[in-house]
Design an enzyme around this catalytic site. Structure first.
Site, PDB file in Angstrom:
ATOM      1  N   LYS A   1      11.836  10.667  14.654  1.00 10.83           N
ATOM      2  CA  LYS A   1      11.574   9.900  15.878  1.00 10.83           C
ATOM      3  C   LYS A   1      12.473  10.297  17.040  1.00 10.83           C
ATOM      4  CE  LYS A   1       9.211   5.804  14.244  1.00 10.83           C
ATOM      5  NZ  LYS A   1       9.216   5.961  12.771  1.00 10.83           N
TER       6      LYS A   1
ATOM      7  N   GLU B   1       9.297  -1.018  22.405  1.00 11.36           N
ATOM      8  CA  GLU B   1       8.984  -2.050  21.430  1.00 11.36           C
ATOM      9  C   GLU B   1       9.145  -1.415  20.063  1.00 11.36           C
ATOM     10  OE1 GLU B   1       6.072  -0.425  22.595  1.00 11.36           O
ATOM     11  OE2 GLU B   1       5.646   0.267  20.568  1.00 11.36           O
TER      12      GLU B   1
ATOM     13  N   SER C   1       9.488  13.377   6.686  1.00 11.70           N
ATOM     14  CA  SER C   1       9.692  12.748   8.002  1.00 11.70           C
ATOM     15  C   SER C   1      10.979  11.954   8.121  1.00 11.70           C
ATOM     16  CB  SER C   1       8.495  11.852   8.332  1.00 11.70           C
ATOM     17  OG  SER C   1       8.316  10.870   7.334  1.00 11.70           O
TER      18      SER C   1
HETATM   19  C1  LIG Z   1       8.066   5.883  12.029  1.00 17.70           C
HETATM   20  C2  LIG Z   1       8.027   6.757  10.864  1.00 17.70           C
HETATM   21  C3  LIG Z   1       6.828   7.361  10.409  1.00 17.70           C
HETATM   22  C4  LIG Z   1       5.480   7.064  11.026  1.00 17.70           C
HETATM   23  O1  LIG Z   1       5.348   7.406  12.361  1.00 17.70           O
HETATM   24  P1  LIG Z   1       4.441   8.634  12.819  1.00 17.70           P
HETATM   25  O2  LIG Z   1       4.332   8.440  14.278  1.00 17.70           O
HETATM   26  O3  LIG Z   1       3.143   8.519  12.113  1.00 17.70           O
HETATM   27  O4  LIG Z   1       5.150   9.873  12.454  1.00 17.70           O
HETATM   28  C5  LIG Z   1       6.882   8.238   9.347  1.00 17.70           C
HETATM   29  N1  LIG Z   1       8.032   8.505   8.714  1.00 17.70           N
HETATM   30  C6  LIG Z   1       9.198   7.952   9.105  1.00 17.70           C
HETATM   31  C7  LIG Z   1      10.435   8.289   8.362  1.00 17.70           C
HETATM   32  C8  LIG Z   1       9.246   7.059  10.183  1.00 17.70           C
HETATM   33  O5  LIG Z   1      10.406   6.510  10.555  1.00 17.70           O
END
Ligand SMILES: *Cc1c(COP(=O)(O)O)cnc(C)c1O
Length: 424
Positions: A118, A140, A407
């Site tokens: 993020k 938000e 992610s």
């Molecule tokens: C917020 C988040 C997501 C989902 O958000 P996307 O916009 O779909 O990428 C996925 N993995 C993690 C670790 C997150 O913090």
């Protein structure tokens, strides 16, 4: 440039979007969104009239910044010195052997500062805010992850930061609330409605409408009105660009056979996939949360939703027969969202990205699988992609190469995981 803000009825839309013939998407011809911020029929800007000039100004400022050398230099430098990029591409040899199929590589967004992808986006947006002379940052947040990533960069750039969060979510995510406060942000509870993300978004939009001139609204995924889906995707494209270069080094080819990522709003997935859209041989797979099952509570927006307007854009949406937005459910807070970015809706209809699902239970198993084969505790969101890959892997061969977007890291989810163990 102006953007349409006339809502089409969901009925008219479902006709317009009813499964077109598969189309190849190639890098030369793929030019979404168009000038009105449309990805095919999706996207646009369905917002109060006073925000239209603000969104137009934002679009112009973003394009100018992205084309400018000084912005590029600042953005790259912060990604390098502060976020910790490039993130590694890790060959997961034990996971590959455990699944008995393809060679699996993990793109390690879990190693970014604050523990997830993020921040790639919040860094880009705060640099843009500074360039536009904005003094006040609003955001938000649902689970608090985007709020923390925003509060982090606001602290770094010494800008006032207000994060709207549903009062109910503040109770559930106490640790992230305290993190944001530690970083100097003000967390404002949204006390209307269900007191969750939807209400926090309404509060943030209300705030922006009342202070449009000095305020920059940082949105956390490829959602919201134009230009946000395009802008957030662009700030996340670094994931796929790095992965291509790294894979070329390790495998002698830039393209994997499969790229796979979890989809909440869809930003880590678009960030990884965008660089491969033009390579028809790369299968792109987005994984949504099936929660407790597709016939029960879930967050599988593309798999089960219908077109409608949420958070200022037209996309797939979980809604009832009356067009009321349904509340989503996933064990992972980051996937627990009833909408999805409009570019995903478009690429789904074009059959360029395939969407799979994984349940809460499968995700919990997958956390353990990745932890115990690779020594990497993934976020529950990421674990959905691992779970879907585990299902597909036996049908693949040893010469296949997979890149999975890791992610985020799972430390934030340990209490949830422990709670699920107790319940089981
Ligand atoms: C917020 C988040 C997501 C989902 O958000 P996307 O916009 O779909 O990428 C996925 N993995 C993690 C670790 C997150 O913090």
């Amino acid at each position: 440039m102006s953007v349409s803000h006339h809502a089409k009825t969901p009925k008219a839309m479902s006709k317009a979007s009813g499964a077109p013939a598969p189309q190849p998407v190639n890098a030369a011809s793929y030019a979404a969104p168009d000038d009105r911020g449309r990805f095919g029929a999706y996207g646009g800007a369905f917002v109060p009239e006073v925000l239209i000039p603000e969104l137009d100004a934002l679009t112009r400022a973003f394009r100018a910044a992205w084309d400018s050398e000084s912005f590029q230099r600042d953005y790259r430098q912060i990604l390098c010195d502060y976020v910790g990029r490039p993130t590694p591409l890790t060959f997961a040899d034990r996971l590959s052997r455990a699944l008995g199929g393809p060679r699996i590589y993990l793109k390690r967004e879990d190693l970014c500062h604050t523990g997830a992808h993020k921040i790639n986006n919040t860094v880009g947006q705060i640099l843009l805010a500074r360039r536009m002379g904005k003094t006040r940052i609003i955001a938000e947040t649902g689970a608090g992850q985007h709020g923390v990533a925003t509060a982090t960069v606001a602290a770094k750039f010494a800008l006032e930061c207000i994060v709207y969060m549903g009062a109910e979510d503040m109770q559930r995510q106490r640790l992230n609330v305290e993190r944001m406060r530690m970083l100097g942000a003000e967390v404002r509870p949204a006390i209307s409605g269900s007191q969750t993300l939807k209400d926090a978004t309404n509060e943030a939009i209300r705030d922006w409408v009342s202070h449009p001139h000095n305020t920059f609204y940082i949105i956390g995924s490829v959602v919201g009105p134009h230009p946000y889906p395009m802008m957030v995707r662009t700030f996340q494209e670094v994931i796929g660009k790095e992965a291509r270069a790294q894979l070329l080094q390790y495998e002698g080819r830039a393209c994997p056979d499969v790229a796979i990522a979890c989809v909440g709003g869809g930003s880590n997935a678009m960030g990884l996939f965008y660089s491969f859209l033009g390579d028809a041989r790369v299968r792109l797979i987005g994984v949504e949360a099936a929660g407790e099952g597709l016939d029960s509570r879930h967050a599988a927006t593309l798999s089960c939703g219908t077109p409608g307007v949420l958070h200022g854009a037209l996309s797939y949406l979980l809604q009832d027969g009356q067009g009321q937005v349904m509340s989503a459910h996933s064990i992972s807070a980051g996937l627990d969202y009833p909408g999805v970015g409009p570019e995903h809706a478009y690429l789904k209809d074009l059959h360029r990205i395939t969407y799979e699902v994984a349940s809460d239970e499968e995700a919990l198993h997958a956390v353990r699988l990745l932890s115990q084969t690779e020594g990497i505790i993934p976020a529950l969101e990421t674990a959905h992609a691992v779970a879907a890959l585990a299902r597909m892997a036996p049908k693949m061969t040893a010469s296949d190469v997979v890149v999975l977007c890791c992610s985020g890291r799972g430390d934030k989810d340990m209490t949830t995981i422990m709670g699920a163990d107790v319940a089981a």
